[in-house]
Design an enzyme around this catalytic site. Structure first.
Site, mmCIF file in Angstrom:
data_model
loop_
_atom_site.group_PDB
_atom_site.id
_atom_site.type_symbol
_atom_site.label_atom_id
_atom_site.label_comp_id
_atom_site.label_asym_id
_atom_site.label_seq_id
_atom_site.Cartn_x
_atom_site.Cartn_y
_atom_site.Cartn_z
ATOM 1 N N PHE A 1 -8.860 3.209 6.267
ATOM 2 C CA PHE A 1 -7.554 2.724 5.808
ATOM 3 C C PHE A 1 -6.746 2.122 6.956
ATOM 4 O O PHE A 1 -5.867 1.302 6.716
ATOM 5 C CB PHE A 1 -6.716 3.881 5.240
ATOM 6 N N TYR B 1 -2.325 -11.402 7.792
ATOM 7 C CA TYR B 1 -2.724 -10.120 7.193
ATOM 8 C C TYR B 1 -3.818 -10.337 6.141
ATOM 9 O O TYR B 1 -4.869 -9.693 6.168
ATOM 10 C CB TYR B 1 -1.515 -9.415 6.541
ATOM 11 N N LYS C 1 -8.176 -9.243 5.858
ATOM 12 C CA LYS C 1 -8.950 -8.598 4.777
ATOM 13 C C LYS C 1 -10.171 -9.453 4.441
ATOM 14 O O LYS C 1 -11.270 -8.933 4.230
ATOM 15 C CB LYS C 1 -8.063 -8.380 3.544
ATOM 16 N N SER D 1 -8.038 -5.991 -0.449
ATOM 17 C CA SER D 1 -6.835 -6.245 -1.242
ATOM 18 C C SER D 1 -7.052 -7.404 -2.197
ATOM 19 O O SER D 1 -7.851 -8.313 -1.923
ATOM 20 C CB SER D 1 -5.710 -6.580 -0.262
HETATM 21 N N1 LIG Z 1 -0.202 -0.295 0.204
HETATM 22 C C1 LIG Z 1 -0.603 -1.447 -0.303
HETATM 23 O O1 LIG Z 1 0.116 -2.090 -1.064
HETATM 24 C C2 LIG Z 1 -1.989 -1.981 0.013
HETATM 25 C C3 LIG Z 1 -2.548 -2.980 -0.815
HETATM 26 C C4 LIG Z 1 -3.817 -3.473 -0.495
HETATM 27 C C5 LIG Z 1 -4.497 -2.989 0.620
HETATM 28 N N2 LIG Z 1 -3.912 -2.049 1.412
HETATM 29 C C6 LIG Z 1 -4.633 -1.563 2.592
HETATM 30 O O2 LIG Z 1 -4.863 -0.178 2.433
HETATM 31 C C7 LIG Z 1 -4.856 0.477 3.704
HETATM 32 C C8 LIG Z 1 -3.888 1.640 3.668
HETATM 33 O O3 LIG Z 1 -2.609 1.173 3.283
HETATM 34 P P1 LIG Z 1 -1.346 2.153 3.224
HETATM 35 O O4 LIG Z 1 -0.397 1.544 2.265
HETATM 36 O O5 LIG Z 1 -1.780 3.537 3.053
HETATM 37 O O6 LIG Z 1 -0.772 1.918 4.693
HETATM 38 P P2 LIG Z 1 -0.099 2.962 5.699
HETATM 39 O O7 LIG Z 1 0.560 2.147 6.768
HETATM 40 O O8 LIG Z 1 0.719 3.945 4.966
HETATM 41 O O9 LIG Z 1 -1.384 3.707 6.302
HETATM 42 C C9 LIG Z 1 -2.129 3.190 7.370
HETATM 43 C C10 LIG Z 1 -2.267 4.303 8.395
HETATM 44 O O10 LIG Z 1 -3.092 3.818 9.466
HETATM 45 C C11 LIG Z 1 -2.525 4.234 10.688
HETATM 46 N N3 LIG Z 1 -2.972 3.253 11.712
HETATM 47 C C12 LIG Z 1 -2.668 1.948 11.807
HETATM 48 N N4 LIG Z 1 -3.269 1.409 12.880
HETATM 49 C C13 LIG Z 1 -3.985 2.388 13.485
HETATM 50 C C14 LIG Z 1 -4.805 2.456 14.639
HETATM 51 N N5 LIG Z 1 -4.994 1.402 15.448
HETATM 52 N N6 LIG Z 1 -5.394 3.636 14.955
HETATM 53 C C15 LIG Z 1 -5.214 4.737 14.166
HETATM 54 N N7 LIG Z 1 -4.437 4.731 13.070
HETATM 55 C C16 LIG Z 1 -3.823 3.571 12.726
HETATM 56 C C17 LIG Z 1 -1.016 4.256 10.456
HETATM 57 O O11 LIG Z 1 -0.327 5.129 11.332
HETATM 58 C C18 LIG Z 1 -0.942 4.750 9.005
HETATM 59 O O12 LIG Z 1 -0.839 6.156 8.938
HETATM 60 C C19 LIG Z 1 -4.525 -0.603 4.724
HETATM 61 O O13 LIG Z 1 -5.722 -1.097 5.264
HETATM 62 C C20 LIG Z 1 -3.844 -1.676 3.875
HETATM 63 O O14 LIG Z 1 -3.994 -2.948 4.442
HETATM 64 C C21 LIG Z 1 -2.687 -1.523 1.116
#
Ligand SMILES: NC(=O)c1ccc[n+]([C@@H]2O[C@H](COP(=O)([O-])OP(=O)(O)OC[C@H]3O[C@@H](n4cnc5c(N)ncnc54)[C@H](O)[C@@H]3O)[C@@H](O)[C@H]2O)c1
Length: 340
Positions: free
Chosen positions: A82, A151, A155, A126
């Site tokens: 994630f 961004y 993906k 995504s």
């Molecule tokens: N939330 C959405 O709407 C959505 C939609 C499509 C895809 N996504 C993808 O899903 C995934 C999770 O999304 P989310 O909403 O839970 O985001 P989020 O920001 O809540 O969770 C991501 C986590 O990764 C950690 N992180 C980031 N970079 C890091 C690194 N270099 N090393 C270690 N940890 C790191 C952050 O601290 C965070 O806790 C992401 O890849 C995001 O792109 C999210």
């Protein structure tokens, strides 16, 4: 039970997935650098599951540390990745931050997975990869469109990197899950979404406005070619989304995948307009939302919702929760976070 690494496991979707993995008996190790989350999320996970996952505070951009992690945890059987930066607007201004964090970290992890006897890899992709699709609902075969932002590009490139790596790595199997719009919180409200700064997404913006943190919500455009003129998205409850990860992981661990690299849409299959989401919120919260219709926002896609046939039939996953459920839990979570 198998040991699973969850990167970004303290974030919004990651934390809900850790809960579902632990409920299924998996041994979970979380890596998170806390760049967009807090260590307190661990308490919420423990409150729900009664189990504390192993947590390693580690920045995945540090290649040596990633190597050292896998040397220590060479018994990892699966990774759900994630960790990424996810603010679309910020990615336009800071593209290299996004390419480094979302692509660099992916490469480091895949390099380590190639060394393991076998590994399953789940990637957070995504629906942005489809852009404004020509046909609705959107199937997995819809063409990937030119990305609108760095961004979105991370993906698309991420998916290509995984596909190419699987081709040359007989030990590696992967699934890219293309999320539509994740919303809501765990029903216990021990965990939920914690946006830092101004929320990028509609639902936290609604709940923050209703709780009085923001004056009003702007609805961008009501002259789109949709039934009520506002944009349509597919809002999926985060708990349903989390469960799909466990099912996808099992598919790989049990060797039920049809090819070494697969993609699945994760959505409800139903599109909801901005005004419908507001109505759902008002119904479940009993509060009137202060909102104003303003002009269209540049770059907004008119309508996107998933064709869920492949996820339903092939993956064997279905959503169980409604938009009202999601809005109810999001509101309960907002009230809890603000002490109201
Ligand atoms: N939330 C959405 O709407 C959505 C939609 C499509 C895809 N996504 C993808 O899903 C995934 C999770 O999304 P989310 O909403 O839970 O985001 P989020 O920001 O809540 O969770 C991501 C986590 O990764 C950690 N992180 C980031 N970079 C890091 C690194 N270099 N090393 C270690 N940890 C790191 C952050 O601290 C965070 O806790 C992401 O890849 C995001 O792109 C999210």
């Amino acid at each position: 039970m198998d040991k699973i690494l969850v990167t970004g496991g303290l974030g919004f979707i990651g934390s809900h997935t850790v809960v579902e993995l632990q409920n299924e008996g998996y041994e979970v190790v979380i890596i998170d650098d806390l760049s967009n989350s807090s260590e307190k999320v661990l308490d919420g996970i423990v409150a729900i599951t009664g189990k504390k996952p192993v947590f390693e505070k580690l920045d995945l951009k540090e290649k040596d540390k990633v190597e050292a992690f896998f040397a220590k945890h060479s018994d990892v059987k699966g990774v759900i990745h994630f960790a990424a930066s996810k603010a679309v607007g910020e990615s336009v201004n800071e593209p290299l931050k996004y390419y480094e964090n979302n692509i660099g970290t992916l490469v480091y992890i895949l390099k380590e997975l190639r060394k393991l006897p076998s590994a399953g890899f789940i990637f957070s992709s995504s629906c942005t990869v489809y852009g404004q699709a020509d046909e609705l609902p959107i199937t997995e075969n819809a063409p990937v469109k030119q990305a609108e932002s760095p961004y979105g590009n991370t993906k698309q490139i991420g998916e290509e990197i995984i596909k190419d790596t699987c081709k040359v790595s007989p030990n590696l199997k992967a699934i890219a899950l293309r999320y539509f719009n994740p919303v809501g919180a765990h029903e216990s409200v021990e965990i939920g979404e914690l946006p830092i700064g101004v929320p990028q997404n509609l639902v936290p913006f609604i709940t923050q406005t209703a709780i009085g943190l923001r004056d009003e919500l702007s609805v961008f455009g009501e002259d789109y070619p949709t039934p009520d003129g506002t944009c349509i998205r597919d809002y999926i409850h985060v708990v349903d989304l989390a469960k799909a990860h466990v099912i996808a992981l099992k598919r790989l661990l049990e060797g039920k995948n049809k090819s070494s690299y697969e993609t699945f849409n994760l959505g409800t299959g139903t599109g909801s307009s901005v005004l419908e989401v507001i109505k759902s919120f008002e119904k479940v919260s009993g509060k009137k939302l202060n909102y104003k219709v303003v002009g269209r926002r540049e770059g907004d896609i008119i309508s996107a919702y998933a064709d869920t046939d492949k996820a339903n039939n092939e993956l064997g996953w279905k959503t169980g929760l409604s938009l009202d459920d999601a809005m109810r839990s999001a509101w309960k979570w907002e009230c809890k976070v603000r002490g109201k």
